[in-house]
Design a protein around this motif. Structure first.
Motif, PDB file in Angstrom:
ATOM      1  N   ASP A  50      -8.680   2.442  -4.560  1.00 50.23           N
ATOM      2  CA  ASP A  50      -9.867   2.912  -5.278  1.00 50.23           C
ATOM      3  C   ASP A  50     -10.701   1.756  -5.823  1.00 50.23           C
ATOM      4  N   SER A  51     -10.031   0.751  -6.411  1.00 56.09           N
ATOM      5  CA  SER A  51     -10.766  -0.373  -6.991  1.00 56.09           C
ATOM      6  C   SER A  51     -11.529  -1.146  -5.904  1.00 56.09           C
ATOM      7  N   HIS A  52     -10.948  -1.275  -4.737  1.00 55.38           N
ATOM      8  CA  HIS A  52     -11.619  -1.940  -3.617  1.00 55.38           C
ATOM      9  C   HIS A  52     -12.839  -1.128  -3.189  1.00 55.38           C
ATOM     10  N   ARG A  53     -12.676   0.162  -3.167  1.00 59.36           N
ATOM     11  CA  ARG A  53     -13.798   1.037  -2.797  1.00 59.36           C
ATOM     12  C   ARG A  53     -14.943   0.904  -3.798  1.00 59.36           C
ATOM     13  N   HIS A  54     -14.619   0.765  -5.086  1.00 55.83           N
ATOM     14  CA  HIS A  54     -15.647   0.580  -6.113  1.00 55.83           C
ATOM     15  C   HIS A  54     -16.420  -0.718  -5.852  1.00 55.83           C
ATOM     16  N   ARG A  55     -15.698  -1.773  -5.547  1.00 56.36           N
ATOM     17  CA  ARG A  55     -16.343  -3.070  -5.275  1.00 56.36           C
ATOM     18  C   ARG A  55     -17.212  -2.992  -4.026  1.00 56.36           C
ATOM     19  N   GLU A  56     -16.676  -2.401  -2.993  1.00 56.17           N
ATOM     20  CA  GLU A  56     -17.422  -2.277  -1.737  1.00 56.17           C
ATOM     21  C   GLU A  56     -18.693  -1.438  -1.927  1.00 56.17           C
ATOM     22  N   ALA A  57     -18.631  -0.507  -2.872  1.00 57.84           N
ATOM     23  CA  ALA A  57     -19.800   0.330  -3.146  1.00 57.84           C
ATOM     24  C   ALA A  57     -20.886  -0.439  -3.898  1.00 57.84           C
ATOM     25  N   GLY A  58     -20.533  -1.623  -4.443  1.00 61.13           N
ATOM     26  CA  GLY A  58     -21.537  -2.457  -5.095  1.00 61.13           C
ATOM     27  C   GLY A  58     -21.315  -2.736  -6.563  1.00 61.13           C
ATOM     28  N   ALA A  59     -20.175  -2.316  -7.125  1.00 63.86           N
ATOM     29  CA  ALA A  59     -19.923  -2.578  -8.543  1.00 63.86           C
ATOM     30  C   ALA A  59     -19.899  -4.079  -8.809  1.00 63.86           C
ATOM     31  N   HIS A  60     -20.523  -4.494  -9.892  1.00 61.59           N
ATOM     32  CA  HIS A  60     -20.516  -5.906 -10.288  1.00 61.59           C
ATOM     33  C   HIS A  60     -19.144  -6.292 -10.820  1.00 61.59           C
ATOM     34  N   GLN A  61     -18.555  -5.429 -11.655  1.00 68.00           N
ATOM     35  CA  GLN A  61     -17.215  -5.663 -12.178  1.00 68.00           C
ATOM     36  C   GLN A  61     -16.388  -4.399 -12.016  1.00 68.00           C
ATOM     37  N   VAL A  62     -15.104  -4.623 -11.751  1.00 73.68           N
ATOM     38  CA  VAL A  62     -14.136  -3.528 -11.696  1.00 73.68           C
ATOM     39  C   VAL A  62     -12.954  -3.961 -12.552  1.00 73.68           C
ATOM     40  N   LEU A  63     -12.609  -3.151 -13.523  1.00 73.31           N
ATOM     41  CA  LEU A  63     -11.446  -3.411 -14.348  1.00 73.31           C
ATOM     42  C   LEU A  63     -10.369  -2.435 -13.927  1.00 73.31           C
ATOM     43  N   LEU A  64      -9.252  -2.957 -13.506  1.00 75.30           N
ATOM     44  CA  LEU A  64      -8.114  -2.160 -13.066  1.00 75.30           C
ATOM     45  C   LEU A  64      -7.048  -2.271 -14.143  1.00 75.30           C
ATOM     46  N   ALA A  65      -6.590  -1.144 -14.666  1.00 74.83           N
ATOM     47  CA  ALA A  65      -5.662  -1.166 -15.785  1.00 74.83           C
ATOM     48  C   ALA A  65      -4.480  -0.237 -15.547  1.00 74.83           C
ATOM     49  N   SER A  66      -3.330  -0.674 -16.047  1.00 81.20           N
ATOM     50  CA  SER A  66      -2.125   0.147 -16.023  1.00 81.20           C
ATOM     51  C   SER A  66      -1.327  -0.148 -17.288  1.00 81.20           C
ATOM     52  N   ARG A  67      -0.192   0.484 -17.408  1.00 81.51           N
ATOM     53  CA  ARG A  67       0.684   0.262 -18.561  1.00 81.51           C
ATOM     54  C   ARG A  67       1.235  -1.172 -18.554  1.00 81.51           C
ATOM     55  N   ALA A  68       1.354  -1.802 -17.380  1.00 85.31           N
ATOM     56  CA  ALA A  68       1.964  -3.123 -17.266  1.00 85.31           C
ATOM     57  C   ALA A  68       0.974  -4.285 -17.337  1.00 85.31           C
ATOM     58  N   ARG A  69      -0.278  -4.091 -16.890  1.00 85.94           N
ATOM     59  CA  ARG A  69      -1.252  -5.189 -16.862  1.00 85.94           C
ATOM     60  C   ARG A  69      -2.634  -4.654 -16.593  1.00 85.94           C
ATOM     61  N   TRP A  70      -3.617  -5.527 -16.790  1.00 85.62           N
ATOM     62  CA  TRP A  70      -4.973  -5.185 -16.371  1.00 85.62           C
ATOM     63  C   TRP A  70      -5.606  -6.406 -15.733  1.00 85.62           C
ATOM     64  N   ALA A  71      -6.538  -6.163 -14.853  1.00 89.34           N
ATOM     65  CA  ALA A  71      -7.240  -7.244 -14.155  1.00 89.34           C
ATOM     66  C   ALA A  71      -8.713  -6.895 -14.079  1.00 89.34           C
ATOM     67  N   LEU A  72      -9.532  -7.887 -14.375  1.00 91.14           N
ATOM     68  CA  LEU A  72     -10.970  -7.715 -14.288  1.00 91.14           C
ATOM     69  C   LEU A  72     -11.476  -8.519 -13.107  1.00 91.14           C
ATOM     70  N   MET A  73     -12.085  -7.850 -12.155  1.00 91.62           N
ATOM     71  CA  MET A  73     -12.642  -8.515 -10.982  1.00 91.62           C
ATOM     72  C   MET A  73     -14.154  -8.506 -11.115  1.00 91.62           C
ATOM     73  N   THR A  74     -14.754  -9.662 -10.911  1.00 96.93           N
ATOM     74  CA  THR A  74     -16.204  -9.797 -10.972  1.00 96.93           C
ATOM     75  C   THR A  74     -16.697 -10.301  -9.625  1.00 96.93           C
ATOM     76  N   GLU A  75     -17.623  -9.575  -9.060  1.00 97.98           N
ATOM     77  CA  GLU A  75     -18.214  -9.970  -7.779  1.00 97.98           C
ATOM     78  C   GLU A  75     -19.399 -10.885  -8.046  1.00 97.98           C
ATOM     79  N   LEU A  76     -19.407 -12.053  -7.438  1.00 94.12           N
ATOM     80  CA  LEU A  76     -20.514 -12.988  -7.631  1.00 94.12           C
ATOM     81  C   LEU A  76     -21.721 -12.633  -6.766  1.00 94.12           C
ATOM     82  N   ARG A  77     -21.491 -11.952  -5.659  1.00 93.96           N
ATOM     83  CA  ARG A  77     -22.581 -11.471  -4.802  1.00 93.96           C
ATOM     84  C   ARG A  77     -23.646 -12.550  -4.553  1.00 93.96           C
ATOM     85  N   ASN A  78     -23.203 -13.659  -3.989  1.00 97.10           N
ATOM     86  CA  ASN A  78     -24.070 -14.772  -3.584  1.00 97.10           C
ATOM     87  C   ASN A  78     -24.709 -15.530  -4.742  1.00 97.10           C
TER      88      ASN A  78
END
Length: 163
Positions: A50-78
């Motif tokens: 799902d998070s990959h699909r969000h990025r591919e759709a054009g999201a600038h940032q995607v924050l993926l979170a769970s009980r164990a960890r979270w990760a913030l991905m930021t697309e630089l888009r050139n």
């Protein structure tokens, strides 16, 4: 925020040294974060998720979170790669941030050096390299440590940053 770098060319032992330093320094009761520079495209996400699909759709940032960890991905888009100083502001406060790479930046560093790689020693031309960790006998105008003497290297770094 206290930062210290581990630099060197490919196959010099940077990542192994980083891993051992994190284990040693956190074992002493200090909090440590790491920041690693990658010279190539990388992806921590997976096609179809799902998070990959969000990025591919054009999201600038995607924050993926769970009980164990979270990760913030930021697309630089050139856009330009952000400087180290900007990236450091994204980290939560800790006692020490160890930075792998960013060898041309101005923070203090230990160089991991193996002569067998055939690469030049960065420390010879870079005063921000405060020490060299090597598996090769060398003579240079700053401290030299055995690449596998993690405790001595950790002691040096902690003294340098005042911890």
């Amino acid at each position: 925020m206290r930062i210290y770098g581990i630099v060197g060319f490919k196959n010099a032992g940077k990542t192994g040294l980083m891993e051992r330093l994190v284990t040693d320094i956190t074992g002493r009761g200090f909090s440590v974060s790491t920041l690693k520079h990658a010279h190539h495209n990388f992806d921590i996400d997976q096609p179809g998720k799902d998070s990959h699909r969000h990025r591919e759709a054009g999201a600038h940032q995607v924050l993926l979170a769970s009980r164990a960890r979270w990760a913030l991905m930021t697309e630089l888009r050139n856009t330009d790669e952000p400087p180290l100083a900007d990236l450091l502001t994204q980290l939560a406060p800790v006692d020490l941030v160890l930075v792998e790479g960013y060898k041309r930046d101005n923070h203090p560093k230990v160089e991991a050096y193996r002569a067998e790689t055939g690469n030049p020693m960065l420390a010879q031309d870079d005063p921000t390299v405060r020490a060299v960790a090597t598996d090769t006998p060398i003579t240079i105008d700053r401290p030299v440590f055995d690449l596998n003497d993690t405790k001595a290297i950790a002691d040096f770094i902690l003294a340098e940053v005042g911890l």
